[in-house]
Design an enzyme around this catalytic site. Sequence first.
Site, PDB file in Angstrom:
ATOM      1  N   GLU A   1       0.798  -1.238   0.000  1.00  0.00           N
ATOM      2  CA  GLU A   1       0.000   0.000   0.000  1.00  0.00           C
ATOM      3  C   GLU A   1       0.828   1.284   0.000  1.00  0.00           C
ATOM      4  OE1 GLU A   1      -2.529  -0.524   3.404  1.00  0.00           O
ATOM      5  OE2 GLU A   1      -3.578  -2.219   2.522  1.00  0.00           O
TER       6      GLU A   1
ATOM      7  N   GLU B   1      -6.311 -10.544  -1.266  1.00  0.00           N
ATOM      8  CA  GLU B   1      -7.197 -10.290  -0.117  1.00  0.00           C
ATOM      9  C   GLU B   1      -8.647 -10.143  -0.582  1.00  0.00           C
ATOM     10  OE1 GLU B   1      -5.709  -6.975   2.188  1.00  0.00           O
ATOM     11  OE2 GLU B   1      -3.617  -7.567   1.895  1.00  0.00           O
TER      12      GLU B   1
HETATM   13  O1  9MR Z   1      -7.709  -8.059   8.398  1.00  0.00           O
HETATM   14  C1  9MR Z   1      -6.738  -7.273   9.076  1.00  0.00           C
HETATM   15  C2  9MR Z   1      -7.290  -6.810  10.420  1.00  0.00           C
HETATM   16  O2  9MR Z   1      -7.422  -7.915  11.291  1.00  0.00           O
HETATM   17  C3  9MR Z   1      -6.363  -5.782  11.019  1.00  0.00           C
HETATM   18  O3  9MR Z   1      -6.963  -5.233  12.175  1.00  0.00           O
HETATM   19  C4  9MR Z   1      -6.057  -4.690  10.035  1.00  0.00           C
HETATM   20  C5  9MR Z   1      -5.085  -3.706  10.624  1.00  0.00           C
HETATM   21  O4  9MR Z   1      -4.474  -2.917   9.709  1.00  0.00           O
HETATM   22  O5  9MR Z   1      -5.499  -5.251   8.872  1.00  0.00           O
HETATM   23  C6  9MR Z   1      -6.399  -6.099   8.221  1.00  0.00           C
HETATM   24  O6  9MR Z   1      -5.826  -6.569   7.027  1.00  0.00           O
HETATM   25  C7  9MR Z   1      -5.521  -5.569   6.064  1.00  0.00           C
HETATM   26  C8  9MR Z   1      -4.290  -6.017   5.323  1.00  0.00           C
HETATM   27  O7  9MR Z   1      -3.239  -6.215   6.227  1.00  0.00           O
HETATM   28  C9  9MR Z   1      -3.883  -5.019   4.267  1.00  0.00           C
HETATM   29  N1  9MR Z   1      -4.957  -4.724   3.359  1.00  0.00           N
HETATM   30  C10 9MR Z   1      -6.219  -4.367   3.990  1.00  0.00           C
HETATM   31  C11 9MR Z   1      -6.630  -5.429   4.997  1.00  0.00           C
HETATM   32  C12 9MR Z   1      -7.983  -5.109   5.595  1.00  0.00           C
HETATM   33  O8  9MR Z   1      -7.928  -3.945   6.353  1.00  0.00           O
END
Ligand code: 9MR
Length: 514
Positions: free
Chosen positions: A331, A437
């Site tokens: 990102e 994802e």
């Molecule tokens: O699913 C993840 C969630 O449990 C966390 O709290 C969050 C914190 O940043 O991250 C989520 O996963 C993210 C991923 O690492 C990067 N792309 C977006 C995902 C959804 O927010």
Amino acid sequence: MRRILALLTALALLLACAVSLADEGKTVYVSDFSAGADGWYGRGASVAPAGGVLKTTGRQDSWNSPGRDFALVPGGYYELGVEVLQEQLDSASFMVSVAHTVNGATSYENLARGTVKKGEWTALKGTYTAGDYDTFTLYVETVGAGTLSFSIRGFTVTAPNGEPAPRPTEPPMVISAVDSMPALKDVYAGKFDFGSCVNMMQAVNPVLMDFVGSQFNIVTPENELKPDAVFDLAASRALVTEDETAVAVHFDRAKPLLDWAQANGVKVHGHTLVWHSQTSPEFFREGYRGSGKYVTREVMLGRLENYIKGIMAYLDENYPGVVVSWDVVNEAVDDGPGNLRGSPWLTVVGDDYLHRAFELARKYAPEGTKLYYNDYNTASPNKLNGIYRLLSSLLQEGNIDGYGFQMHHAVGQPTVQQITAAVEKIASLGVSLRVSELDVTCGKPTEAAFTAQAAFYADVMKLILRYADQFEAVQVWGITDDASWRSYAYPLLFDKNRNPKPAFWAVADPDSIK
Ligand code: 9MR
């Protein structure tokens, strides 16, 4: 049955333990430690009762604590109280927490908090409505201050509304279709891997992991390989007096999933080495102190090198061949004009930080490891152009293998045409691709919403199948709807009971939906 047993045990506990039933039968439990530890035990620490007090020593981590198992009644409302004493720090924060299990999986909640000044017995009070769990362990822990010794006394659990009644019995959980479902990993074998993310709490649930293994042949740790999970701040601070670039890493949170993947021959996709988010701000500062100045570019590149080297060395030694690919950077492109987003990496290293990260990942990753840049909103035109520019520039140095489309979508947003345009443009670079994802929110859990969601999933899979030569994996971002980061809008393939939704059947056979 489980609830009846819980109720019977709660009643037996009422009669058996050191209970003050005098105050109208409302106190469920009192521990004054006058007759010993009274069922309390050390959770990663030693506990010793003496003179009405339980002392806890030998702690290494903040969760190390005195704990005791309680037969609370699901749905019951309780008030909790305890007094805490510590004599080492000017002040320290404490919590009363509960570890509960259901079907062997443990999860945690913090129920009461308070600050305890040196040498002053301090009361912590909280309330708890017991959830629908099989077992409950109440414990007293610090917030940080892992090695602090402390004492507790007068632990009480009170049911102020009278004896809590068990929750009305719900129908038993039905797992109906699991045996007759096709496995997505088999459906797409020979084309690309099919997987999910899995978090630490799920990784220690053997029933759930059997299900994961039945469907998926690749998993991504949802949060456990992110910098805030891997970078060991305390250990790095200890090292940095000798060498500002030294970095300590640990894998405590990732180990359960890595162990499972290794034992079951399931691949792991690593997420993520470099990210503007979920990275300790101290990582970028002198002495790893929040108050320190930003380090120089050279020091930061040294830290980046040691961080990546440490991770790759540990994984190669302990889990050889398990982690097959990495999101090297996550990102990095902004949502506006598609430039590099502001981040400490950009500030401290400069705008070649992605190039350096890929160079170092290539240097230290085992041969054959695929290195990805991963991002969201790829279908938004400005961002797509920004990602395309970035990938083109990274490709010139030859250290990147592919692009990961996150694909966190809602039904129809973006449109399939927009997603197609994005896949076409990135695919034209000739790189490997993955859907890293995937999830599609659908609003309320109605039949109509699930049907529309299924059609959207089918369209996305049809598109991916057209580019199957380039896609190495498709991974959904979560196993069941209730465990999704967007659980409020039911975005995944399985419901909370692991029953397949229409979306599952659409993914398993996209052509079944015209
Ligand atoms: O699913 C993840 C969630 O449990 C966390 O709290 C969050 C914190 O940043 O991250 C989520 O996963 C993210 C991923 O690492 C990067 N792309 C977006 C995902 C959804 O927010």
